[in-house]
Design a protein around this motif. Structure first.
Motif, PDB file in Angstrom:
ATOM      1  N   SER A   1       0.819  -1.216   0.000  1.00 15.01           N
ATOM      2  CA  SER A   1       0.000   0.000   0.000  1.00 15.01           C
ATOM      3  C   SER A   1       0.852   1.264   0.000  1.00 15.01           C
ATOM      4  O   SER A   1       0.314   2.371   0.034  1.00 15.01           O
ATOM      5  CB  SER A   1      -0.911   0.033   1.239  1.00 15.01           C
ATOM      6  OG  SER A   1      -1.673  -1.130   1.351  1.00 15.01           O
ATOM      7  N   GLY A   2       2.154   1.113  -0.024  1.00 17.64           N
ATOM      8  CA  GLY A   2       3.053   2.249   0.154  1.00 17.64           C
ATOM      9  C   GLY A   2       2.826   3.390  -0.814  1.00 17.64           C
ATOM     10  O   GLY A   2       2.858   4.568  -0.433  1.00 17.64           O
ATOM     11  N   PHE A   3       2.586   3.068  -2.089  1.00 20.00           N
ATOM     12  CA  PHE A   3       2.395   4.143  -3.062  1.00 20.00           C
ATOM     13  C   PHE A   3       1.135   4.936  -2.746  1.00 20.00           C
ATOM     14  O   PHE A   3       1.118   6.162  -2.883  1.00 20.00           O
ATOM     15  CB  PHE A   3       2.338   3.595  -4.488  1.00 20.00           C
ATOM     16  CG  PHE A   3       2.154   4.670  -5.522  1.00 20.00           C
ATOM     17  CD1 PHE A   3       3.218   5.472  -5.908  1.00 20.00           C
ATOM     18  CD2 PHE A   3       0.910   4.908  -6.096  1.00 20.00           C
ATOM     19  CE1 PHE A   3       3.047   6.488  -6.847  1.00 20.00           C
ATOM     20  CE2 PHE A   3       0.725   5.912  -7.030  1.00 20.00           C
ATOM     21  CZ  PHE A   3       1.801   6.702  -7.412  1.00 20.00           C
ATOM     22  N   LEU A   4       0.063   4.267  -2.316  1.00 17.45           N
ATOM     23  CA  LEU A   4      -1.169   4.978  -1.957  1.00 17.45           C
ATOM     24  C   LEU A   4      -0.935   5.882  -0.755  1.00 17.45           C
ATOM     25  O   LEU A   4      -1.420   7.018  -0.716  1.00 17.45           O
ATOM     26  CB  LEU A   4      -2.284   3.985  -1.664  1.00 17.45           C
ATOM     27  CG  LEU A   4      -3.158   3.509  -2.840  1.00 17.45           C
ATOM     28  CD1 LEU A   4      -3.917   4.664  -3.438  1.00 17.45           C
ATOM     29  CD2 LEU A   4      -2.336   2.801  -3.898  1.00 17.45           C
ATOM     30  N   TYR A   5      -0.198   5.394   0.233  1.00 16.91           N
ATOM     31  CA  TYR A   5       0.139   6.212   1.399  1.00 16.91           C
ATOM     32  C   TYR A   5       0.996   7.409   0.978  1.00 16.91           C
ATOM     33  O   TYR A   5       0.789   8.536   1.441  1.00 16.91           O
ATOM     34  CB  TYR A   5       0.883   5.371   2.433  1.00 16.91           C
ATOM     35  CG  TYR A   5      -0.002   4.669   3.432  1.00 16.91           C
ATOM     36  CD1 TYR A   5       0.069   4.964   4.785  1.00 16.91           C
ATOM     37  CD2 TYR A   5      -0.925   3.704   3.037  1.00 16.91           C
ATOM     38  CE1 TYR A   5      -0.741   4.320   5.716  1.00 16.91           C
ATOM     39  CE2 TYR A   5      -1.741   3.059   3.948  1.00 16.91           C
ATOM     40  CZ  TYR A   5      -1.643   3.369   5.289  1.00 16.91           C
ATOM     41  OH  TYR A   5      -2.450   2.732   6.209  1.00 16.91           O
TER      42      TYR A   5
END
Length: 321
Positions: free
Chosen positions: A114-118
């Protein structure tokens, strides 16, 4: 209103592409077994000269070129990764130095897949407060470094790569481009379902990835459908309004199940997992860049991004291109 507008996209892959057949020469698996369970046909694996920061830098350069933006204009770099070059400094600072755009803000975000969304939601918030005018948001991973190559249930799933977007704060009309809404969640109680069994504060080692696949699948379908629904409610949109969904490329079965749960036709879902496997934080921007460059995603399209990763963490963002 001030919105964070996606000006350009870019991506980068290691030089070495590994097919399922090639992987089967070193792992007890087969092309049929992998394709049937995951939809994956190949993945890219970094060599010793390729690191998270070098892949991130290459993707950033491609995004800057697509946007027509000089590195000196970038005031913010957020790099999403669970596989940084070093424990510290942040790999984002290495990208900043390589691009020659020092003096601004640069840091890493760690929320696994989920890092890119965060990172996207964080950059959007900072741009709208005036912290910077233009930003690079990057997802980059070398997951091959933390795989247990004796565990065929996990090592066949992942690959290396990077994707990036250039964001710019712009004053736009209500129906103009930019990020419309983002929703993020986390639930640390599920840590043992998807994790790495090492770390500086516990074992002093890097560790290897461990996953309970069936449990992750079950949570992923429910959580992703729920968060996509939250973003639709917040923006007053329906699934029919969405032109494209760019999901985290975990495996084809999760993509299919999530689309069915929301009533989304499969032709609206960008799928690259067959070519890149699961590249964790890199998968959403890598898939986005693929669809932009092949002409599927065009200016004015409504695009939904979604992802779930270890922790668990999950989130979604809706943007008009």
């Amino acid at each position: 209103m001030i919105r964070s507008v996606i000006r350009g996209t870019g991506s980068a892959l290691p030089a070495h592409c590994v097919s399922n057949a090639e992987l089967a020469e070193r792992v007890d698996t087969s092309d049929d077994w992998i394709v049937e369970r995951t939809g994956i046909r190949q993945r890219y694996i970094a060599d010793e000269s390729e690191t998270t920061s070098t892949l991130a830098t290459a993707a950033a350069r491609a995004a800057l070129a697509a946007a027509g933006v000089d590195p000196s204009e970038i005031g913010l770099i957020i790099l999403a990764t669970a596989t940084p070059d070093h424990t510290f400094p942040a790999s984002a600072t290495q990208v900043q130095a390589a691009l020659g755009c020092g003096g601004g803000v640069a840091f890493d975000v760690q929320a696994v897949c989920s890092g890119f969304l965060y990172a996207l939601a964080t950059a959007d918030s900072l741009l709208r407060t005036g912290m910077a005018k233009k930003a690079l948001v990057i997802g980059a991973e070398t997951f091959s470094r933390i795989l247990d190559w004796e565990d065929r249930t996990t090592c066949v799933l992942f690959g290396d790569g990077a994707g990036a977007v250039v964001l710019e704060a712009q004053d736009v009309d209500e129906d103009g481009p930019g990020i419309l809404a983002s929703r993020l969640h986390a639930e640390g109680a599920h840590k043992d379902m998807l994790f790495v069994d090492g770390g500086p504060s516990t074992t002093g080692t890097v560790g290897k990835l461990r996953m309970k696949g069936r449990e992750v699948f079950r949570h992923a379908v429910v959580n992703l459908a729920d968060v996509l629904g939250e973003v639709l409610v917040e923006t007053g949109m329906t699934a029919d309004d969405i032109d494209w969904v760019v999901p985290h490329q975990a495996n084809a079965r999760i993509l299919d199940a999530t689309a069915r749960k929301l009533g989304l036709p499969p032709e609206k879902v960008v799928v690259t997992v067959d070519q890149h496997a699961n590249t964790s934080a890199a998968s959403v921007p890598l898939a986005l860049d693929t669809a932009v460059r092949d002409g599927r995603i065009k200016a004015g399209d409504l695009v939904m991004f979604e992802a779930m990763g270890g922790g668990f963490t999950w989130g979604a963002s809706l943007a008009r291109m």
